[in-house]
Design a protein around this motif. Structure first.
Motif, short mmCIF file in Angstrom:
data_model
loop_
_atom_site.label_atom_id
_atom_site.label_comp_id
_atom_site.label_asym_id
_atom_site.label_seq_id
_atom_site.Cartn_x
_atom_site.Cartn_y
_atom_site.Cartn_z
N ALA A 139 -84.62 3.81 156.60
CA ALA A 139 -86.08 3.72 156.48
C ALA A 139 -86.65 2.71 157.47
CB ALA A 139 -86.47 3.35 155.05
N TRP A 140 -85.94 1.60 157.64
CA TRP A 140 -86.40 0.61 158.61
C TRP A 140 -86.33 1.18 160.04
CZ3 TRP A 140 -89.21 -3.49 157.86
CH2 TRP A 140 -89.18 -4.13 156.63
N VAL A 141 -85.30 1.96 160.33
CA VAL A 141 -85.20 2.60 161.64
C VAL A 141 -86.36 3.56 161.85
CG1 VAL A 141 -83.83 4.16 163.08
CG2 VAL A 141 -82.69 2.36 161.76
N GLY A 142 -86.66 4.36 160.80
CA GLY A 142 -87.78 5.28 160.89
C GLY A 142 -89.10 4.57 161.10
N LEU A 143 -89.28 3.43 160.41
CA LEU A 143 -90.50 2.65 160.59
C LEU A 143 -90.63 2.14 162.01
CD1 LEU A 143 -93.00 1.25 159.42
CD2 LEU A 143 -91.51 -0.66 158.76
N PHE A 144 -89.53 1.62 162.55
CA PHE A 144 -89.54 1.12 163.93
C PHE A 144 -89.87 2.22 164.93
CE2 PHE A 144 -87.17 0.63 167.92
CZ PHE A 144 -87.77 -0.52 168.42
N LEU A 145 -89.22 3.38 164.78
CA LEU A 145 -89.47 4.48 165.71
C LEU A 145 -90.89 5.02 165.58
CD1 LEU A 145 -86.09 6.44 165.47
CD2 LEU A 145 -86.86 4.92 167.31
N ALA A 146 -91.39 5.09 164.35
CA ALA A 146 -92.76 5.58 164.15
C ALA A 146 -93.76 4.67 164.84
CB ALA A 146 -93.06 5.68 162.65
N ILE A 147 -93.57 3.36 164.69
CA ILE A 147 -94.47 2.41 165.36
C ILE A 147 -94.34 2.53 166.87
CG2 ILE A 147 -94.92 -0.04 165.72
CD1 ILE A 147 -94.10 -0.53 162.83
N LEU A 148 -93.10 2.62 167.37
CA LEU A 148 -92.86 2.69 168.81
C LEU A 148 -93.52 3.91 169.44
CD1 LEU A 148 -91.31 1.63 171.34
CD2 LEU A 148 -89.44 3.16 170.65
N THR A 180 -74.18 3.38 147.80
CA THR A 180 -74.00 3.66 149.23
C THR A 180 -75.17 4.45 149.81
OG1 THR A 180 -71.60 3.66 148.96
CG2 THR A 180 -72.49 4.72 150.94
N LEU A 181 -75.57 5.50 149.08
CA LEU A 181 -76.71 6.31 149.55
C LEU A 181 -77.99 5.48 149.57
CD1 LEU A 181 -76.16 9.77 147.79
CD2 LEU A 181 -75.96 9.24 150.23
N ARG A 182 -78.21 4.69 148.56
CA ARG A 182 -79.43 3.88 148.52
C ARG A 182 -79.44 2.85 149.65
NH1 ARG A 182 -80.68 1.75 142.61
NH2 ARG A 182 -82.61 1.21 143.73
N ARG A 183 -78.29 2.26 149.93
CA ARG A 183 -78.23 1.31 151.03
C ARG A 183 -78.49 2.01 152.36
NH1 ARG A 183 -72.99 -2.37 151.49
NH2 ARG A 183 -73.97 -3.21 149.58
N GLY A 184 -77.87 3.20 152.55
CA GLY A 184 -78.12 3.95 153.78
C GLY A 184 -79.57 4.33 153.94
N GLY A 185 -80.23 4.75 152.85
CA GLY A 185 -81.64 5.09 152.90
C GLY A 185 -82.50 3.89 153.24
N PHE A 186 -82.11 2.72 152.72
CA PHE A 186 -82.88 1.49 152.98
C PHE A 186 -82.89 1.17 154.48
CE2 PHE A 186 -82.89 -3.13 153.57
CZ PHE A 186 -84.10 -3.47 152.98
N TYR A 187 -81.68 1.15 155.09
CA TYR A 187 -81.61 0.79 156.51
C TYR A 187 -82.20 1.89 157.40
CZ TYR A 187 -78.65 -3.15 155.19
OH TYR A 187 -78.19 -4.32 154.64
N LEU A 202 -92.26 12.94 163.42
CA LEU A 202 -90.92 13.07 162.87
C LEU A 202 -90.36 11.73 162.38
CD1 LEU A 202 -89.28 15.61 165.36
CD2 LEU A 202 -90.15 16.06 163.07
N SER A 203 -90.67 10.68 163.12
CA SER A 203 -90.20 9.36 162.70
C SER A 203 -90.86 8.93 161.39
CB SER A 203 -90.50 8.33 163.80
OG SER A 203 -89.81 8.65 164.99
N PHE A 204 -92.13 9.28 161.24
CA PHE A 204 -92.81 8.95 159.99
C PHE A 204 -92.20 9.73 158.83
CE2 PHE A 204 -96.33 9.65 156.95
CZ PHE A 204 -96.55 8.32 156.59
N LEU A 205 -91.89 11.02 159.08
CA LEU A 205 -91.23 11.81 158.05
C LEU A 205 -89.85 11.25 157.73
CD1 LEU A 205 -92.21 15.43 159.16
CD2 LEU A 205 -93.20 14.07 157.30
N LEU A 206 -89.16 10.78 158.76
CA LEU A 206 -87.86 10.15 158.54
C LEU A 206 -88.00 8.92 157.63
CD1 LEU A 206 -84.83 9.87 159.27
CD2 LEU A 206 -85.55 8.50 161.24
N LEU A 207 -89.05 8.15 157.87
CA LEU A 207 -89.32 6.99 157.04
C LEU A 207 -89.53 7.40 155.58
CD1 LEU A 207 -90.16 4.05 156.45
CD2 LEU A 207 -92.46 4.65 157.28
N LEU A 208 -90.37 8.39 155.36
CA LEU A 208 -90.66 8.82 153.99
C LEU A 208 -89.41 9.37 153.30
CD1 LEU A 208 -94.13 10.60 154.39
CD2 LEU A 208 -93.66 8.28 153.59
N GLY A 209 -88.65 10.18 154.05
CA GLY A 209 -87.45 10.77 153.46
C GLY A 209 -86.44 9.73 153.03
N ASN A 210 -86.28 8.70 153.82
CA ASN A 210 -85.30 7.67 153.49
C ASN A 210 -85.81 6.72 152.41
OD1 ASN A 210 -82.74 7.79 155.28
ND2 ASN A 210 -84.43 8.23 156.70
#
Length: 306
Positions: A208-217, A199-206, A180-188
């Motif tokens: 995506a980094w959260v999704g990447l961190f959670l996917a790795i974790l 605003t949306l692009r900035r939210g997606g950018f940050y 799910l975290s990987f999918l979150l990364l791709l979606g963002n």
């Protein structure tokens, strides 16, 4: 573009929430039956003696008939712990993939019979199959209190915290959350690329980094759990006493003594019939293979290190 962005967000929200909801609902409706409690909980150290005195393995039968679990429970209720252990041993020999419950019950019989090292070995094997089971952990700690060697674990605080993270959730849940975290990364990432406004692009950018961190974790935690399960380097000292040598030879200098029930880690390849070992407190030396039994080993085979 704004309509397309809203549609992407809506679809992405459904993709994330539906699998997670189904997983949580399934786990809530289906209790964990991987460990069946059929005999005695928990091991009571005060019960290691019967009315007639201390229980030993002398009450085990020369030839053990095949008994049902109910019959074994009756043996245990009659305080014939050696007979109950022998009956469980036969069940264990005939079971290709024993569950944690069988190993746990056999460990309890060994404990009541005064076989500390064997009880710790069985509790360790049960804990390997069911690391989240509190009863197994409690009885393992109780059995360790019976050992002579009190070894302090010098594992770092960071390593302990990481282990707690890895075992905070089941392996299945870690895998699901990793996906799910990987999918979150791709979606963002898509939101960042296709967002209709800044605003949306900035939210997606940050995000995506959260999704990447959670996917790795979550994926690292799942990998660590799998590596722990497959690790066969840990052993239990089965002999009553053995001298740890400075070299793989009986003529080597004796560094210190170890006693039954102590958990050691094999750190390298064997030289002859000797293994390099390390204790939890960092002490190192050499022990003969004959006094060690691997925790992760086929129970139907000879367990001595070789």
């Amino acid at each position: 573009m704004k309509v397309l962005t809203r549609q992407l967000i809506s679809v992405w929200t459904l993709v994330l929430l539906l699998p997670l909801g189904e997983t949580l609902s399934t786990q809530a409706q289906q209790p964990d039956t991987s460990v069946r409690r059929s005999v005695f909980l928990p091991v009571d150290s005060s019960a290691a003696r019967s009315e007639g005195g201390e229980i030993t393995v002398a009450d085990s039968l020369p030839a053990v008939p095949k008994l049902s679990e109910e019959e074994i429970r009756k043996l245990y209720g009659a305080k014939q712990y050696g007979r109950a252990a022998a009956a469980y041993e036969r069940l264990l020999e005939e079971t290709a993939e024993p569950d944690a419950s069988l190993l746990y019950n056999l460990g309890c019989c060994y404990y009541k019979s005064g076989e500390v090292a064997s009880s710790i070995l069985m509790f360790e094997r049960a804990h390997r199959l069911a690391p989240d089971d509190r009863d197994i952990r409690a009885n393992l700690e109780m059995a360790r209190l019976k050992t002579i060697d009190k070894i302090t674990d010098n594992e770092s605080i960071a390593a302990k915290l990481w282990r707690q993270v890895c075992y905070a959730l089941s392996l299945k849940m870690l895998v699901v959350l990793g996906i799910l975290s990987f999918l979150l990364l791709l979606g963002n990432v898509l939101l960042f690329l296709l967002g209709g406004n800044r605003t949306l692009r900035r939210g997606g950018f940050y995000a995506a980094w959260v999704g990447l961190f959670l996917a790795i974790l979550f994926n690292l935690a799942a990998y660590n759990r799998k590596a722990d399960f497959q690790d066969d380097s840990y052993c239990i000292m089965m002999a009553a006493q053995a001298n740890v040598k400075s070299s793989p030879d009986e003529d080597g200098t004796t560094l210190f003594e170890l006693h039954e029930g102590t958990r050691v880690k094999i750190t390298g390849e064997a030289i002859g019939d000797w293994y390099p070992i390390e204790l939890a407190d960092g002490k190192e030396g050499w022990l003969p293979a004959a006094v060690l039994t691997r925790i992760n080993a086929p129970v139907s085979q000879v367990d001595y290190c070789s």
